[in-house]
Design a protein around this motif. Structure first.
Motif, PDB file in Angstrom:
ATOM      1  N   GLY A   1      -5.644   1.073  -5.062  1.00 46.83           N
ATOM      2  CA  GLY A   1      -5.695   2.384  -4.855  1.00 46.83           C
ATOM      3  C   GLY A   1      -7.229   2.889  -4.242  1.00 46.83           C
ATOM      4  O   GLY A   1      -7.585   3.700  -3.550  1.00 46.83           O
ATOM      5  N   ASP A   2      -8.385   1.623  -4.766  1.00 47.68           N
ATOM      6  CA  ASP A   2      -9.755   2.026  -4.182  1.00 47.68           C
ATOM      7  C   ASP A   2      -9.796   1.714  -2.938  1.00 47.68           C
ATOM      8  O   ASP A   2     -10.905   2.032  -2.234  1.00 47.68           O
ATOM      9  CB  ASP A   2     -10.589   1.405  -5.272  1.00 47.68           C
ATOM     10  CG  ASP A   2     -10.485  -0.078  -5.387  1.00 47.68           C
ATOM     11  OD1 ASP A   2      -9.393  -0.554  -5.247  1.00 47.68           O
ATOM     12  OD2 ASP A   2     -11.191  -0.849  -6.251  1.00 47.68           O
ATOM     13  N   LEU A   3      -8.848   0.972  -2.422  1.00 47.87           N
ATOM     14  CA  LEU A   3      -9.006   0.962  -1.151  1.00 47.87           C
ATOM     15  C   LEU A   3      -8.670   1.724   0.035  1.00 47.87           C
ATOM     16  O   LEU A   3      -8.822   1.734   1.313  1.00 47.87           O
ATOM     17  CB  LEU A   3      -8.145  -0.765  -0.559  1.00 47.87           C
ATOM     18  CG  LEU A   3      -8.842  -1.681  -1.301  1.00 47.87           C
ATOM     19  CD1 LEU A   3      -8.072  -3.079  -0.676  1.00 47.87           C
ATOM     20  CD2 LEU A   3     -10.432  -1.953  -1.111  1.00 47.87           C
ATOM     21  N   THR A   4      -7.884   2.859  -0.355  1.00 53.49           N
ATOM     22  CA  THR A   4      -7.277   3.682   0.349  1.00 53.49           C
ATOM     23  C   THR A   4      -8.518   4.431   1.348  1.00 53.49           C
ATOM     24  O   THR A   4      -8.091   4.620   2.698  1.00 53.49           O
ATOM     25  CB  THR A   4      -6.671   5.095  -0.474  1.00 53.49           C
ATOM     26  OG1 THR A   4      -5.784   4.349  -1.560  1.00 53.49           O
ATOM     27  CG2 THR A   4      -5.921   5.745   0.330  1.00 53.49           C
ATOM     28  N   PHE A   5      -9.446   4.686   0.906  1.00 55.95           N
ATOM     29  CA  PHE A   5     -10.453   5.171   1.556  1.00 55.95           C
ATOM     30  C   PHE A   5     -11.866   4.364   1.448  1.00 55.95           C
ATOM     31  O   PHE A   5     -12.072   4.486   0.085  1.00 55.95           O
ATOM     32  CB  PHE A   5     -10.645   6.728   1.439  1.00 55.95           C
ATOM     33  CG  PHE A   5     -11.839   7.189   2.594  1.00 55.95           C
ATOM     34  CD1 PHE A   5     -11.271   7.667   3.663  1.00 55.95           C
ATOM     35  CD2 PHE A   5     -13.167   7.163   2.262  1.00 55.95           C
ATOM     36  CE1 PHE A   5     -12.211   8.066   4.539  1.00 55.95           C
ATOM     37  CE2 PHE A   5     -13.975   7.671   3.245  1.00 55.95           C
ATOM     38  CZ  PHE A   5     -13.627   8.102   4.362  1.00 55.95           C
ATOM     39  N   PRO A   6     -12.664   4.003   2.163  1.00 53.77           N
ATOM     40  CA  PRO A   6     -12.178   3.962   3.394  1.00 53.77           C
ATOM     41  C   PRO A   6     -11.413   2.979   4.190  1.00 53.77           C
ATOM     42  O   PRO A   6     -11.056   3.143   5.405  1.00 53.77           O
ATOM     43  CB  PRO A   6     -13.682   3.761   4.155  1.00 53.77           C
ATOM     44  CG  PRO A   6     -14.393   3.298   3.318  1.00 53.77           C
ATOM     45  CD  PRO A   6     -14.137   3.386   1.921  1.00 53.77           C
ATOM     46  N   HIS A   7     -11.332   1.739   3.500  1.00 61.20           N
ATOM     47  CA  HIS A   7     -10.673   0.601   3.960  1.00 61.20           C
ATOM     48  C   HIS A   7      -9.299   0.858   4.833  1.00 61.20           C
ATOM     49  O   HIS A   7      -9.316   0.600   6.085  1.00 61.20           O
ATOM     50  CB  HIS A   7     -10.580  -0.457   3.055  1.00 61.20           C
ATOM     51  CG  HIS A   7     -10.016  -1.845   3.612  1.00 61.20           C
ATOM     52  ND1 HIS A   7     -10.744  -2.249   4.776  1.00 61.20           N
ATOM     53  CD2 HIS A   7      -9.096  -2.469   3.525  1.00 61.20           C
ATOM     54  CE1 HIS A   7     -10.245  -3.580   5.148  1.00 61.20           C
ATOM     55  NE2 HIS A   7      -9.052  -3.572   4.275  1.00 61.20           N
ATOM     56  N   HIS A   8      -8.573   1.343   4.101  1.00 61.76           N
ATOM     57  CA  HIS A   8      -7.166   1.339   4.935  1.00 61.76           C
ATOM     58  C   HIS A   8      -7.261   2.739   6.007  1.00 61.76           C
ATOM     59  O   HIS A   8      -6.350   2.398   6.813  1.00 61.76           O
ATOM     60  CB  HIS A   8      -5.916   1.894   3.818  1.00 61.76           C
ATOM     61  CG  HIS A   8      -5.865   0.493   3.039  1.00 61.76           C
ATOM     62  ND1 HIS A   8      -5.200   0.652   1.824  1.00 61.76           N
ATOM     63  CD2 HIS A   8      -6.022  -0.648   3.104  1.00 61.76           C
ATOM     64  CE1 HIS A   8      -5.096  -0.683   1.129  1.00 61.76           C
ATOM     65  NE2 HIS A   8      -5.790  -1.620   1.991  1.00 61.76           N
ATOM     66  N   GLU A   9      -7.869   3.659   5.536  1.00 65.95           N
ATOM     67  CA  GLU A   9      -7.986   4.612   6.713  1.00 65.95           C
ATOM     68  C   GLU A   9      -8.622   4.109   7.862  1.00 65.95           C
ATOM     69  O   GLU A   9      -8.000   4.403   8.956  1.00 65.95           O
ATOM     70  CB  GLU A   9      -8.847   5.905   6.108  1.00 65.95           C
ATOM     71  CG  GLU A   9      -8.903   7.209   6.706  1.00 65.95           C
ATOM     72  CD  GLU A   9      -7.336   7.777   6.444  1.00 65.95           C
ATOM     73  OE1 GLU A   9      -6.851   7.903   7.550  1.00 65.95           O
ATOM     74  OE2 GLU A   9      -7.188   8.222   5.325  1.00 65.95           O
ATOM     75  N   ASN A  10      -9.468   3.165   7.686  1.00 65.52           N
ATOM     76  CA  ASN A  10     -10.160   2.470   8.912  1.00 65.52           C
ATOM     77  C   ASN A  10      -9.113   1.531   9.514  1.00 65.52           C
ATOM     78  O   ASN A  10      -9.130   1.421  10.793  1.00 65.52           O
ATOM     79  CB  ASN A  10     -11.485   1.868   8.361  1.00 65.52           C
ATOM     80  CG  ASN A  10     -12.335   2.930   8.039  1.00 65.52           C
ATOM     81  OD1 ASN A  10     -12.219   4.213   8.176  1.00 65.52           O
ATOM     82  ND2 ASN A  10     -13.666   2.431   7.550  1.00 65.52           N
ATOM     83  N   GLU A  11      -8.376   0.986   8.797  1.00 65.91           N
ATOM     84  CA  GLU A  11      -7.614   0.018   9.333  1.00 65.91           C
ATOM     85  C   GLU A  11      -6.386   0.825  10.408  1.00 65.91           C
ATOM     86  O   GLU A  11      -6.332   0.382  11.291  1.00 65.91           O
ATOM     87  CB  GLU A  11      -6.730  -0.607   8.471  1.00 65.91           C
ATOM     88  CG  GLU A  11      -7.062  -1.960   7.769  1.00 65.91           C
ATOM     89  CD  GLU A  11      -6.066  -2.614   6.946  1.00 65.91           C
ATOM     90  OE1 GLU A  11      -4.998  -2.850   7.319  1.00 65.91           O
ATOM     91  OE2 GLU A  11      -6.290  -2.617   5.673  1.00 65.91           O
ATOM     92  N   ILE A  12      -6.083   1.946   9.823  1.00 66.07           N
ATOM     93  CA  ILE A  12      -5.263   2.790  10.808  1.00 66.07           C
ATOM     94  C   ILE A  12      -5.866   3.100  12.050  1.00 66.07           C
ATOM     95  O   ILE A  12      -5.233   3.010  12.753  1.00 66.07           O
ATOM     96  CB  ILE A  12      -4.777   3.959   9.670  1.00 66.07           C
ATOM     97  CG1 ILE A  12      -3.663   3.588   8.711  1.00 66.07           C
ATOM     98  CG2 ILE A  12      -3.989   4.910  10.542  1.00 66.07           C
ATOM     99  CD1 ILE A  12      -3.310   4.569   7.778  1.00 66.07           C
ATOM    100  N   ALA A  13      -6.939   3.765  11.866  1.00 67.30           N
ATOM    101  CA  ALA A  13      -7.808   4.208  13.029  1.00 67.30           C
ATOM    102  C   ALA A  13      -7.949   2.843  13.901  1.00 67.30           C
ATOM    103  O   ALA A  13      -7.712   3.027  15.297  1.00 67.30           O
ATOM    104  CB  ALA A  13      -9.155   4.457  12.578  1.00 67.30           C
ATOM    105  N   GLN A  14      -8.243   1.873  13.425  1.00 69.02           N
ATOM    106  CA  GLN A  14      -8.550   0.573  14.359  1.00 69.02           C
ATOM    107  C   GLN A  14      -7.130   0.322  15.003  1.00 69.02           C
ATOM    108  O   GLN A  14      -7.079   0.216  16.255  1.00 69.02           O
ATOM    109  CB  GLN A  14      -8.904  -0.448  13.685  1.00 69.02           C
ATOM    110  CG  GLN A  14     -10.448  -0.487  13.308  1.00 69.02           C
ATOM    111  CD  GLN A  14     -10.691  -1.327  12.036  1.00 69.02           C
ATOM    112  OE1 GLN A  14     -11.826  -1.525  11.929  1.00 69.02           O
ATOM    113  NE2 GLN A  14      -9.666  -1.918  11.516  1.00 69.02           N
TER     114      GLN A  14
END
Length: 484
Positions: A234-247
Motif C-alpha cells: 500500500g505504501d507504493l500507491t503514491f508515488p510509485h504506482h501513480e508514476n508508473e501509470i503516468a509513464q
RNA sequence: GGCGACAUAGCCAAGUGGUAAGGCCGUGGAUUGCAAAUCCAUUAUCCCCCAGUUCGAAUCUGGGUGUCGCCUCCA
C-alpha cells in the motif's frame, strides 16, 4: 459465484474480468535488494503468491512477474559500506530473498526481471516519453512532467494542488534534483552518472534509470501494454504506482492495469514496520523463533488490505492455531492405512459444500481469513475422529467420508500454501525403543499401579514420556500408548 | 493541512439489511490414584458514540471520536 476484488483505482469492489478469457497477467512490485527482507516484505510476497495460487485453482492461466530493483542509492551505499560493488550487494540479497521465500513456502514468480537487465526497454520508454513531450532533459537528467499528464493522481486520489499545499516546506529544498525540475512533483526518469557510480550509455549521456521507470518497462516487455492485475504494498500507491501509470499510459494511451490491488502494512506498536524506524524483524530472525507455517497463518488470518499488528504473542497464538491445522492435515497420513485409504490424489474436486463455502469466502476480495474457518472446521472434525480412533479403535463415520474430508482439507490448504511433511508422523522410527520394550514397561507400570506404588508408576510414565511415548489410561485399567 | 482505510468478546478475526463464523486463551462436567490425552458443555442480548432511514441495521445515511497509512526512500 464470481470473484470480486477491491480496486484501488476505483476505490470499490469490482467483478473480476480478465482481458483474455481464462488468462491473468499479473505484476507485483518486488523489493530493492539492499538488505534482508523483513516481515512486511514477507506479507506482500506471501499474500500475492496465494492470490496467484487461488486464481490458478479457479482455472486461470496466470502469468506472474515480480521485479528486483537492483539499481538504487541504497544499494550503492551498502556497497560502499561493505567495500564491494553494487552487483555484489544485489546478488547477495537476491540469493537471500530466494532462500527466505523458499523457507516461507512462497512460490516462484514466472520471471524476476531486474532493472540492470531492462536497460534497453527503459531507455526506449524514456525516449518515447521525450518525443511525446512528457519528459524533458536537464543537465544529464531526464524528468517526467506530471502537469502534461492530465490524469496524474487518479490512482492515489490526489490533485497536484493538494500535493503542493501539503508538501509545503517539506519537499526537497536541499535536494539537488529540485533545482533541475520544472515543477516540484516532476520525477526522474534518468539520472546523470555520478563520479564512481555504475552508469550506462544513453542519448542523455552516461547515467542510470530512475526508480519508477523500470516497472513500466518491465510490464511492457514481459506482459504487454495493458495487464489484468498490478499489485504491491500500500505504501507504493503514491508515488510509485501513480508514476508508473503516468509513464506507461502517456506512451501507450491505454490503461496500464485494469485492477490495482494493494496490501496493508505490518504494524509494530502502532507504527508501520520499516527500515527507517528500525522496528522491523527480518524473516530470518522470525524463522529462528517461529515455524514458517505459523507465520503464514499469522499473515493469512487477516484480510490482506487491513493493517496487521505484529506481536510475539500473536505469532505464538498463530503457532498454536497451526498445530491444530497441522494435526488435521496429518490425519490421512496417520490413520489412512487403518481406514483403508492412501495418499491424497491430485484431482481437484471443486465441488461439495465445504469447497463452496471456501470459495464464497475467498471470492469476496480474497478473504482468506473467512476461508480458513472452513479449514479449521474440517481439521477439528478430523482430529476428533482421529482421537476416537485412538481411544476406541474405530469410528462411526464411514472411512470414505473421512477420506473425502481429508482430501478437501489438503486441497484447500494447498491453495493457501499450507503443507505438512508426512514424515513428521514417523519421527518415532529413530526413537530406539521397541514396541515390545514399551509393552513391558507399560505392564510394569500397571503392576505398580495395582499395588498403589504410584511413585514407581509415575516414574515409568515419565520415563516413557521422555522418549516420546504418551500413555492413555482408559477406564477398566486398560492402558494404550502412542508415539508422539 | 490534503487524500484514504479501519473501529466486532480477554486477544486475533469473519460477517455489508433478517437477528453475531472461525482461531487462541479460559471455564464447568465426565473420565483418572493423580496427571496427560480425550469426550461433552460453555464464553459478545450485542458489534466506538450520537442521530436518522427501515417492519427490521454490526451491516445503509449524516455527524462525532479514536487508530493507522500515504502526501519523502519505503512491501
Amino acid at each position: 459465484m464470481t470473484l470480486s476484488v477491491y480496486n484501488t483505482l476505483t476505490r470499490s469492489k469490482e467483478t473480476f474480468q480478465t482481458l483474455e478469457k481464462n488468462k491473468v497477467r499479473m505484476y507485483c512490485c518486488g523489493i530493492t535488494v539492499y538488505d534482508y527482507c523483513h516481515l512486511g516484505h514477507a506479507r506482500t510476497c506471501l499474500v500475492w503468491d496465494v492470490v496467484r495460487r487461488y486464481l490458478k485453482w479457479c482455472g486461470y492461466e496466470v502469468q506472474y512477474i515480480q521485479n528486483f530493483t537492483d539499481i538504487d542509492d541504497k544499494i550503492l551505499n551498502r556497497a560502499r559500506q561493505e567495500g564491494t560493488s553494487m552487483e555484489a550487494v544485489s546478488e547477495k540479497f537476491i540469493a537471500a530473498y530466494f532462500e527466505d521465500m523458499e523457507h516461507l513456502g512462497v512460490g516462484k514468480a514466472d520471471a524476476y526481471p531486474r532493472a540492470t537487465h531492462t536497460l534497453d526497454g527503459i531507455k526506449r520508454l524514456v525516449s518515447e516519453l521525450e518525443q511525446k513531450g512528457f519528459a524533458y532533459p536537464a543537465e544529464g537528467d531526464v524528468y517526467y512532467s506530471v502537469q502534461k499528464f492530465p490524469e496524474y493522481g487518479k490512482l492515489s486520489g490526489r490533485k497536484l494542488e493538494d500535493l503542493q499545499a501539503g508538501a509545503s516546506g517539506r519537499v526537497g529544498v536541499e535536494d539537488p534534483e529540485a533545482s533541475k525540475k520544472q515543477y516540484p512533483f516532476d520525477f526522474a526518469l534518468w539520472k546523470a552518472a555520478k563520479e564512481g557510480e555504475p552508469a550506462w550509455e544513453s542519448p542523455w549521456g552516461n547515467g542510470r534509470p530512475g526508480w519508477h521507470i523500470e516497472c513500466s518497462a518491465m510490464v511492457r516487455e514481459r506482459l504487454g501494454e495493458t495487464i489484468d492485475i498490478h499489485v504491491g504494498g500500500g505504501d507504493l500507491t503514491f508515488p510509485h504506482h501513480e508514476n508508473e501509470i503516468a509513464q506507461s499510459e502517456a506512451v501507450t494511451g491505454k490503461p496500464l492495469s485494469n485492477y490495482w490491488l494493494h496490501n496493508g502494512m505490518i504494524i509494530v506498536e502502532g507504527k508501520k514496520m520499516s527500515k527507517s524506524l528500525g522496528n522491523f524483524i527480518t524473516i530470518r530472525e522470525l524463522l529462528d523463533k517461529f515455524e514458517p507455517m505459523a507465520v503464514r497463518l499469522f499473515i493469512l488470518q487477516t484480510q490482506y488490505r487491513k493493517p496487521l499488528d505484529f506481536t510475539e504473542e500473536a505469532l505464538a497464538t498463530a503457532t498454536n492455531s497451526w498445530e491444530t491445522l497441522k494435526e488435521g492435515l496429518l490425519f490421512g497420513y496417520q490413520y489412512g492405512k487403518q481406514l483403508g485409504f492412501s495418499i491424497p490424489s491430485n484431482a481437484s474436486s471443486q465441488s461439495g459444500e465445504l469447497i463452496t463455502r471456501f470459495k464464497e469466502a475467498v471470492d469476496d476480495d480474497f478473504n482468506f481469513a473467512g476461508g480458513l474457518a472452513v479449514l479449521f472446521e474440517i481439521a477439528k472434525n478430523l482430529i476428533r475422529e482421529g482421537n476416537i480412533l485412538v481411544h476406541e479403535g474405530k469410528t462411526k463415520t464411514a472411512s470414505q467420508e473421512l477420506a473425502a474430508q481429508w482430501q478437501t482439507l489438503i486441497e484447500l490448504a494447498g491453495i493457501l500454501g499450507f503443507a505438512v511433511q508426512p514424515e513428521e508422523t514417523n519421527s518415532n522410527s529413530t526413537g530406539g525403543i521397541s514396541d515390545a520394550q514399551i509393552e513391558a514397561l507399560v505392564q510394569q507400570r500397571n503392576e505398580a499401579r495395582k499395588n498403589k506404588n504410584y511413585a514407581e508408576s509415575d516414574r515409568l510414565r515419565d520415563e516413557l514420556q521422555a522418549q516420546g511415548i504418551t500413555l492413555i489410561d482408559k477406564p477398566g485399567g486398560v492402558t494404550i500408548w502412542n508415539r508422539s
